[in-house]
Write a protein that holds these residues in place. Structure first.
Motif, PDB file in Angstrom:
ATOM      1  N   LEU A 137       0.823  -1.202   0.000  1.00 60.50           N
ATOM      2  CA  LEU A 137       0.000   0.000   0.000  1.00 60.50           C
ATOM      3  C   LEU A 137       0.862   1.259   0.000  1.00 60.50           C
ATOM      4  O   LEU A 137       0.646   2.182  -0.785  1.00 60.50           O
ATOM      5  CB  LEU A 137      -0.879  -0.021   1.257  1.00 60.50           C
ATOM      6  N   GLN A 138       1.854   1.260   0.887  1.00 58.58           N
ATOM      7  CA  GLN A 138       2.715   2.439   0.996  1.00 58.58           C
ATOM      8  C   GLN A 138       3.455   2.684  -0.315  1.00 58.58           C
ATOM      9  O   GLN A 138       3.580   3.821  -0.768  1.00 58.58           O
ATOM     10  CB  GLN A 138       3.732   2.236   2.140  1.00 58.58           C
ATOM     11  N   THR A 139       3.908   1.605  -0.932  1.00 59.17           N
ATOM     12  CA  THR A 139       4.650   1.754  -2.185  1.00 59.17           C
ATOM     13  C   THR A 139       3.748   2.307  -3.277  1.00 59.17           C
ATOM     14  O   THR A 139       4.114   3.243  -3.987  1.00 59.17           O
ATOM     15  CB  THR A 139       5.211   0.392  -2.630  1.00 59.17           C
ATOM     16  N   LEU A 140       2.560   1.722  -3.407  1.00 53.68           N
ATOM     17  CA  LEU A 140       1.699   2.139  -4.506  1.00 53.68           C
ATOM     18  C   LEU A 140       1.146   3.538  -4.283  1.00 53.68           C
ATOM     19  O   LEU A 140       1.031   4.320  -5.227  1.00 53.68           O
ATOM     20  CB  LEU A 140       0.578   1.121  -4.685  1.00 53.68           C
ATOM     21  N   LEU A 141       0.844   3.873  -3.022  1.00 52.58           N
ATOM     22  CA  LEU A 141       0.353   5.223  -2.743  1.00 52.58           C
ATOM     23  C   LEU A 141       1.413   6.256  -3.077  1.00 52.58           C
ATOM     24  O   LEU A 141       1.115   7.384  -3.419  1.00 52.58           O
ATOM     25  CB  LEU A 141      -0.037   5.353  -1.271  1.00 52.58           C
ATOM     26  N   SER A 142       2.673   5.858  -2.940  1.00 52.10           N
ATOM     27  CA  SER A 142       3.745   6.803  -3.219  1.00 52.10           C
ATOM     28  C   SER A 142       3.932   7.036  -4.704  1.00 52.10           C
ATOM     29  O   SER A 142       4.508   8.035  -5.109  1.00 52.10           O
ATOM     30  CB  SER A 142       5.057   6.302  -2.605  1.00 52.10           C
ATOM     31  N   GLY A 143       3.470   6.075  -5.525  1.00 54.54           N
ATOM     32  CA  GLY A 143       3.491   6.283  -6.964  1.00 54.54           C
ATOM     33  C   GLY A 143       4.862   6.350  -7.595  1.00 54.54           C
ATOM     34  O   GLY A 143       5.047   7.015  -8.614  1.00 54.54           O
ATOM     35  N   LYS A 144       5.857   5.682  -7.009  1.00 55.40           N
ATOM     36  CA  LYS A 144       7.171   5.712  -7.642  1.00 55.40           C
ATOM     37  C   LYS A 144       7.392   4.504  -8.547  1.00 55.40           C
ATOM     38  O   LYS A 144       8.359   4.451  -9.283  1.00 55.40           O
ATOM     39  CB  LYS A 144       8.279   5.723  -6.575  1.00 55.40           C
ATOM     40  N   ILE A 145       6.561   3.497  -8.416  1.00 57.64           N
ATOM     41  CA  ILE A 145       6.801   2.312  -9.227  1.00 57.64           C
ATOM     42  C   ILE A 145       5.608   2.020 -10.119  1.00 57.64           C
ATOM     43  O   ILE A 145       4.485   2.452  -9.859  1.00 57.64           O
ATOM     44  CB  ILE A 145       7.105   1.064  -8.371  1.00 57.64           C
ATOM     45  N   ALA A 146       5.872   1.244 -11.162  1.00 58.50           N
ATOM     46  CA  ALA A 146       4.851   0.988 -12.162  1.00 58.50           C
ATOM     47  C   ALA A 146       4.148  -0.343 -11.941  1.00 58.50           C
ATOM     48  O   ALA A 146       3.222  -0.693 -12.643  1.00 58.50           O
ATOM     49  CB  ALA A 146       5.490   1.018 -13.547  1.00 58.50           C
ATOM     50  N   LEU A 147       4.642  -1.104 -10.993  1.00 58.14           N
ATOM     51  CA  LEU A 147       4.094  -2.423 -10.724  1.00 58.14           C
ATOM     52  C   LEU A 147       2.601  -2.324 -10.392  1.00 58.14           C
ATOM     53  O   LEU A 147       2.230  -1.581  -9.494  1.00 58.14           O
ATOM     54  CB  LEU A 147       4.849  -3.002  -9.540  1.00 58.14           C
ATOM     55  N   PRO A 148       1.735  -3.084 -11.093  1.00 59.77           N
ATOM     56  CA  PRO A 148       0.308  -3.018 -10.758  1.00 59.77           C
ATOM     57  C   PRO A 148       0.050  -3.601  -9.364  1.00 59.77           C
ATOM     58  O   PRO A 148       0.770  -4.494  -8.916  1.00 59.77           O
ATOM     59  CB  PRO A 148      -0.361  -3.882 -11.830  1.00 59.77           C
ATOM     60  N   PHE A 149      -0.997  -3.071  -8.750  1.00 55.72           N
ATOM     61  CA  PHE A 149      -1.338  -3.437  -7.373  1.00 55.72           C
ATOM     62  C   PHE A 149      -1.437  -4.941  -7.177  1.00 55.72           C
ATOM     63  O   PHE A 149      -0.776  -5.518  -6.313  1.00 55.72           O
ATOM     64  CB  PHE A 149      -2.660  -2.754  -7.029  1.00 55.72           C
ATOM     65  N   THR A 150      -2.259  -5.598  -8.013  1.00 60.90           N
ATOM     66  CA  THR A 150      -2.488  -7.042  -7.799  1.00 60.90           C
ATOM     67  C   THR A 150      -1.209  -7.841  -7.974  1.00 60.90           C
ATOM     68  O   THR A 150      -0.943  -8.772  -7.216  1.00 60.90           O
ATOM     69  CB  THR A 150      -3.535  -7.609  -8.783  1.00 60.90           C
ATOM     70  N   THR A 151      -0.429  -7.488  -8.967  1.00 62.13           N
ATOM     71  CA  THR A 151       0.814  -8.223  -9.200  1.00 62.13           C
ATOM     72  C   THR A 151       1.713  -8.131  -7.981  1.00 62.13           C
ATOM     73  O   THR A 151       2.257  -9.127  -7.494  1.00 62.13           O
ATOM     74  CB  THR A 151       1.558  -7.632 -10.412  1.00 62.13           C
ATOM     75  N   PHE A 152       1.878  -6.912  -7.497  1.00 61.47           N
ATOM     76  CA  PHE A 152       2.722  -6.681  -6.333  1.00 61.47           C
ATOM     77  C   PHE A 152       2.187  -7.483  -5.141  1.00 61.47           C
ATOM     78  O   PHE A 152       2.923  -8.181  -4.437  1.00 61.47           O
ATOM     79  CB  PHE A 152       2.739  -5.183  -6.032  1.00 61.47           C
ATOM     80  N   LEU A 153       0.875  -7.391  -4.979  1.00 64.85           N
ATOM     81  CA  LEU A 153       0.240  -8.090  -3.864  1.00 64.85           C
ATOM     82  C   LEU A 153       0.480  -9.593  -3.966  1.00 64.85           C
ATOM     83  O   LEU A 153       0.810 -10.263  -2.989  1.00 64.85           O
ATOM     84  CB  LEU A 153      -1.263  -7.797  -3.889  1.00 64.85           C
ATOM     85  N   LEU A 154       0.342 -10.108  -5.179  1.00 63.03           N
ATOM     86  CA  LEU A 154       0.509 -11.550  -5.370  1.00 63.03           C
ATOM     87  C   LEU A 154       1.951 -11.988  -5.163  1.00 63.03           C
ATOM     88  O   LEU A 154       2.218 -13.154  -4.868  1.00 63.03           O
ATOM     89  CB  LEU A 154       0.044 -11.945  -6.775  1.00 63.03           C
ATOM     90  N   MET A 155       2.872 -11.054  -5.313  1.00 62.08           N
ATOM     91  CA  MET A 155       4.258 -11.409  -5.025  1.00 62.08           C
ATOM     92  C   MET A 155       4.535 -11.359  -3.517  1.00 62.08           C
ATOM     93  O   MET A 155       5.215 -12.215  -2.968  1.00 62.08           O
ATOM     94  CB  MET A 155       5.210 -10.441  -5.735  1.00 62.08           C
ATOM     95  N   MET A 156       4.021 -10.320  -2.880  1.00 63.93           N
ATOM     96  CA  MET A 156       4.393 -10.075  -1.486  1.00 63.93           C
ATOM     97  C   MET A 156       3.694 -11.022  -0.513  1.00 63.93           C
ATOM     98  O   MET A 156       4.315 -11.537   0.415  1.00 63.93           O
ATOM     99  CB  MET A 156       4.056  -8.627  -1.102  1.00 63.93           C
ATOM    100  N   GLN A 157       2.382 -11.217  -0.690  1.00 62.65           N
ATOM    101  CA  GLN A 157       1.636 -11.930   0.345  1.00 62.65           C
ATOM    102  C   GLN A 157       2.110 -13.387   0.518  1.00 62.65           C
ATOM    103  O   GLN A 157       2.338 -13.812   1.640  1.00 62.65           O
ATOM    104  CB  GLN A 157       0.127 -11.857   0.096  1.00 62.65           C
ATOM    105  N   PRO A 158       2.288 -14.158  -0.571  1.00 69.89           N
ATOM    106  CA  PRO A 158       2.726 -15.552  -0.362  1.00 69.89           C
ATOM    107  C   PRO A 158       4.107 -15.656   0.290  1.00 69.89           C
ATOM    108  O   PRO A 158       4.303 -16.479   1.182  1.00 69.89           O
ATOM    109  CB  PRO A 158       2.767 -16.120  -1.791  1.00 69.89           C
ATOM    110  N   ILE A 159       5.033 -14.790  -0.121  1.00 70.41           N
ATOM    111  CA  ILE A 159       6.365 -14.814   0.515  1.00 70.41           C
ATOM    112  C   ILE A 159       6.203 -14.605   2.015  1.00 70.41           C
ATOM    113  O   ILE A 159       6.797 -15.296   2.840  1.00 70.41           O
ATOM    114  CB  ILE A 159       7.265 -13.690  -0.045  1.00 70.41           C
TER     115      ILE A 159
END
Lengths: 252, 358, 269
Positions: B161-183
């Motif tokens: 959330l913090q990363t996407l709200l900051s708007g510095k990266i282009a990674l889509p929300f769901t993709t990022f979420l799908l990477m982070m949550q399982p790890i």
């Protein structure tokens, strides 16, 4: 000079787990004396020391410092009179810099900042550690830590200085300088140690504790040359009294 | 997983700084009201303990990869949430300085992600009810696992959330979420096992430590703690909502403030650079209907209108070349200055004068 | 191995922070505030900005040079903590394929530009944080934070943490050494052993805290960790913060590289 006196009268202490650590300890220390306390591991040395400034309170019997009997509510007063240097300087030095650490006691006594600075400087000068004032304790050598640990207590200007193994795990030179330091103090001193040579050098009088009771009390040279008494207490003659031809043995 | 300065915008970083400092103040206040003096050195030394323990690596069974301790859960269970939060905050502050883990602006986010969730959410709302009186080893294990997983999932979600709200990266929300949550599910399970193990070990050796902490941990009564926590969660959600609105309308708070204050003329680059970029962010994140952190309160019309706008402004080639030349020159000058100072100092202190302190 | 490397890195930063240079002598509060201003200014740039960030390198370069901090050491530490930012940023080129001209005739995808921007910001902010601790003793920073209004209880936690950090790291390192010496391959370094190590360390820590508490009581501790004011803000500190702030504002609001570039091209042509 009765306010410089420490008296244990039939002190008994039982730890919460039921171990009876002290079984009636009595002794009297008068002004200006330097007293060594020796004994085997677990004999009760540390327990005796912890009673001297009220860290532990006797289960029965009395401890009196000056005119003040040790009770829960007199502990602050007692702690002002009896300064304890604990065995491990890392436990004793808990503030981030040497200056802050030495200032901790005087500040707690409520002294004004200028007086605190004076005391800190005087105490550090007395132990030869003035140059270390701004260093953090983990930058000090073992010997420097011991010296500063003593300074933290001296800065409170106690009537009696109590030390638990003041030279443990120091290299020989640092140990020698701690001994020199202790001899330079005019305070009444109580030193508990397994280092019998240190006791011999620093203390005029010696107590032997076994199983929570005092089994011998007398002039240090006499006590520490009594080979049988020492052997009964897991101790041995101080090296300086052994007269062993160490050099020849080592060279062969 | 530490948040990093470079991924943050000042608005998001600042908001979490504010939240974190507020929580530190709150925890300090609550603690000092009913503080046992001996807790002061205990907490401090425990901070050093957590710091040191995090440096010890261990092998995660079945994977062969190496794990590290988080520690927030262990602390929260053993010394209570308020003390644990302060200890975690101090550990992360020391790490931000000594390891530069994340950086200084991200410190607020990191304390929040790794301290707030285990101490104020997972421990009181999940661990305590599940573990009960804490006498059953199985209940401790279940409680530790559940709370470890929840704490890490919340923390990871928070990073996304913090990363996407900051708007510095282009990674889509769901993709990022799908990477982070399982790890972080895996990390959470390991954290849960370690937490249970340590609590079990401590219980066997010194049961009185656990008993004293659990009796003193709830503040006045269980109910007041609960309501305080609910208040906090509500506050967090509200802050998050406000933030996401703010960040999506103005992904860059300072940028937006500058525009307001100075008028747009003075910022020619940003004039076409930023709004285009931010629309790009909006456009990307707006495709995630289910997550609702998007500018429902924003301006949907403008968004659809701008959907076709290219992400990159048409840069005037002349300006760009000047910028490039100037940039290289500036960098060269900066490095030259640094080199000159060092050379000068080196010459001056040629006889290796003993520096005090070293 | 990694434990010992991390340990020696912290030790080195800590020793550097007790040097005596112009930078080290500045008030900790001044350095904390300047560093925070720096970080905020840097991260406030939009995602595609690179060139305008370059002038900001002057701050870490100056602090490092005047503070006599080895540049290579700081650079290595910056690289060491970069994985997360790189991991997240590396997706920018994938998801942001728009093509841009960075110089006449040179086309790259916009994602690469924003990725590079993240890396530059990362290098700037992380080196600034490391230089802060390399030029300011940790207790100094803590005293600064206290004066800036953080709660006394929290600051005393930080100070205790710092005091016992090296003691406990050494203790942990001894245990890890003992473990690794008797472990072979993955055996011995597993989770169960780790749990026991952490449990033992925890209990030792609690016992140590009890001894420390005893030592504190012996010196009259009554619930407050007292401290004596030693720093006063001098004019030089104010000048430093002011100058740093003005410089950051200038670089933030004025496209310095563009202007330098135009100037140079003007002179040349």
């Amino acid at each position: 000079m009765s306010h410089h006196l420490l008296e244990f009268r039939d002190v008994r202490f039982r730890y919460p787990d039921g171990t009876e650590a002290l079984k009636g300890v009595s002794f009297l220390i008068t002004h200006g004396e330097s007293v060594g306390i020796v004994g085997a591991n677990g004999a009760g040395k540390s327990t005796v020391l912890l009673h001297m400034n009220g860290h532990l309170l006797p289960t029965s019997g009395t401890v009196t410092v000056g005119e003040v009997p040790l009770r829960r509510e007199t502990r602050p007063e007692i702690r002002r009179k009896v300064g304890v240097v604990f065995q491990n300087p890392d436990d004793q030095l808990f503030m981030p810099t040497v200056f802050d650490d030495v200032a901790f006691g005087p500040l707690n006594l409520g002294l004004p900042p200028d007086r605190v600075r004076e005391r800190v400087h005087a105490a550090l000068r007395q132990v030869g550690a003035l140059a270390l004032a701004d260093k953090p304790p983990h930058h000090l050598s073992g010997g420097e830590k011991s010296a500063v640990a003593i300074a933290t207590v001296i800065a409170m200007e106690p009537d009696i200085l109590v030390m638990d193994e003041p030279a443990a795990s120091l290299d020989p030179k640092s140990r020698r300088s701690v001994i020199g330091l202790l001899n330079s103090f005019t305070h009444s001193k109580i030193v508990a140690s397994h280092d019998l040579d240190l006791i011999l050098d620093v203390c005029a009088r010696c107590l032997v504790i076994r199983d929570g009771a005092i089994v011998a009390d007398g002039p240090t040279p006499e006590i520490l040359s009594d080979a049988i008494l020492l052997a009964e207490n897991n101790l041995e003659l101080p090296l300086t009294l052994q007269g062993r031809p160490a050099r020849e043995g080592a060279r062969r | 997983m530490h948040m990093a300065d470079a991924l943050l915008s000042p608005a998001v970083g600042g908001a979490f700084w504010a939240g974190t400092i507020g929580t530190i103040g709150y925890a300090s206040k609550r603690l000092s009201e009913r503080l046992d003096d001996r807790t002061i050195p205990l907490m401090g030394v425990l901070g050093a303990f957590i710091f040191a323990s995090q440096m010890i690596n261990f092998t995660i069974p079945g994977t062969g990869s190496s794990g590290h301790l988080g520690g927030g859960m262990i602390l929260a269970v053993l010394v209570g949430p308020h003390a644990a939060f302060l200890v975690m905050a101090s550990v992360l502050t020391a790490q931000a300085l000594f390891f530069a883990d994340g950086g200084l602006l991200a410190l607020g986010c990191n304390i929040w992600n790794l301290g707030f969730y285990p101490c104020f959410v997972a421990c009181p709302l999940i661990y305590k009810p599940l573990a009960g009186d804490g006498r059953s080893a199985r209940r401790i294990l279940v409680a530790s696992l559940a709370s470890g997983i929840v704490a890490l999932q919340l923390g990871a979600f928070s990073v996304v959330l913090q990363t996407l709200l900051s708007g510095k990266i282009a990674l889509p929300f769901t993709t990022f979420l799908l990477m982070m949550q399982p790890i972080h599910l895996a990390i959470g399970i390991v954290e849960g096992f370690v937490t249970a193990g340590v609590i079990h070990y401590v219980r066997a050796a010194r049961p009185e430590i656990l008993d004293s902490s659990s009796s003193s941990a709830p503040l006045a009564a269980g109910i007041s703690l609960r309501s305080v926590l609910i208040g906090f969660v509500a506050l967090a959600v509200a802050t998050g909502g406000a933030l996401s609105w703010f960040a999506s309308t103005h992904p860059d708070g300072l940028e937006w403030a500058i525009g307001k204050v100075t008028g747009k003329d003075e910022l020619p680059e940003q004039e076409h650079g930023v709004p285009a970029a931010l629309k790009n962010v909006q456009e990307k994140t707006a495709f995630l209907p289910g997550y609702g952190f998007k500018p429902a309160a924003g301006e949907p019309k403008e968004k659809t209108r701008e959907t076709q706008t290219p992400a990159w402004p048409n840069v005037d080639a002349g300006t760009s070349l000047s910028g490039l030349i100037g940039g290289v020159l500036v960098l060269a000058m900066v490095l030259g200055i640094g080199w000159a100072i060092r050379a000068f100092r080196g010459k001056r202190s040629a006889p290796p004068s003993a520096r005090p302190g070293l | 191995m990694r434990f010992e490397a991390a340990y020696s890195g912290i030790g080195r930063l800590d020793r550097l922070s007790y040097r005596d240079t112009v930078v080290h002598r500045l008030d900790p509060r001044a350095k904390v505030i300047a560093t925070l201003l720096f970080v905020v200014a840097v991260v406030s740039f939009p995602r595609y900005e690179i060139l305008s960030l370059f002038p900001f390198f002057l701050f870490p370069v100056l602090i490092g040079a005047l503070g006599d901090i080895p540049a290579g050491f700081i650079a290595k530490k910056v690289v060491a903590v970069s994985p997360f930012a790189v991991f997240v940023g590396i997706f920018n080129p994938l998801f942001d394929p728009g093509v841009v001209a960075i110089a006449p005739g040179v086309l790259v995808s916009a994602g690469w530009v924003s990725f590079a921007s993240i890396l530059v910001k990362f290098a700037l902010t992380i080196s600034a944080a490391l230089l802060l601790i390399a030029t300011t003793s940790f207790p100094g920073i803590c005293r600064g934070l206290r004066r800036l209004g953080l709660p006394a209880l929290f600051v005393s936690q930080l100070l205790f943490l710092y005091r016992y950090l090296f003691v406990l790291m050494e203790e942990a390192m001894r245990v890890v050494r003992a473990r690794d010496m008797r472990s072979f391959g993955k055996r011995g370094a597993g989770t169960l052993v780790f749990v026991r190590i952490v449990g033992t360390l925890f209990l030792r820590t609690v016992e140590r805290a009890e001894r420390i508490y005893g030592a504190m009581l012996a010196r009259g501790f009554r619930g407050e960790v007292p401290s004596i004011r030693r720093e006063t803000l001098r004019p030089s500190d104010a000048v430093f913060v002011l100058a740093a702030g003005c410089f950051f504002a200038l670089c933030r609001f004025v496209p310095v590289p563009q202007m330098v570039g135009r100037l140079v091209r003007g002179l040349a042509g």
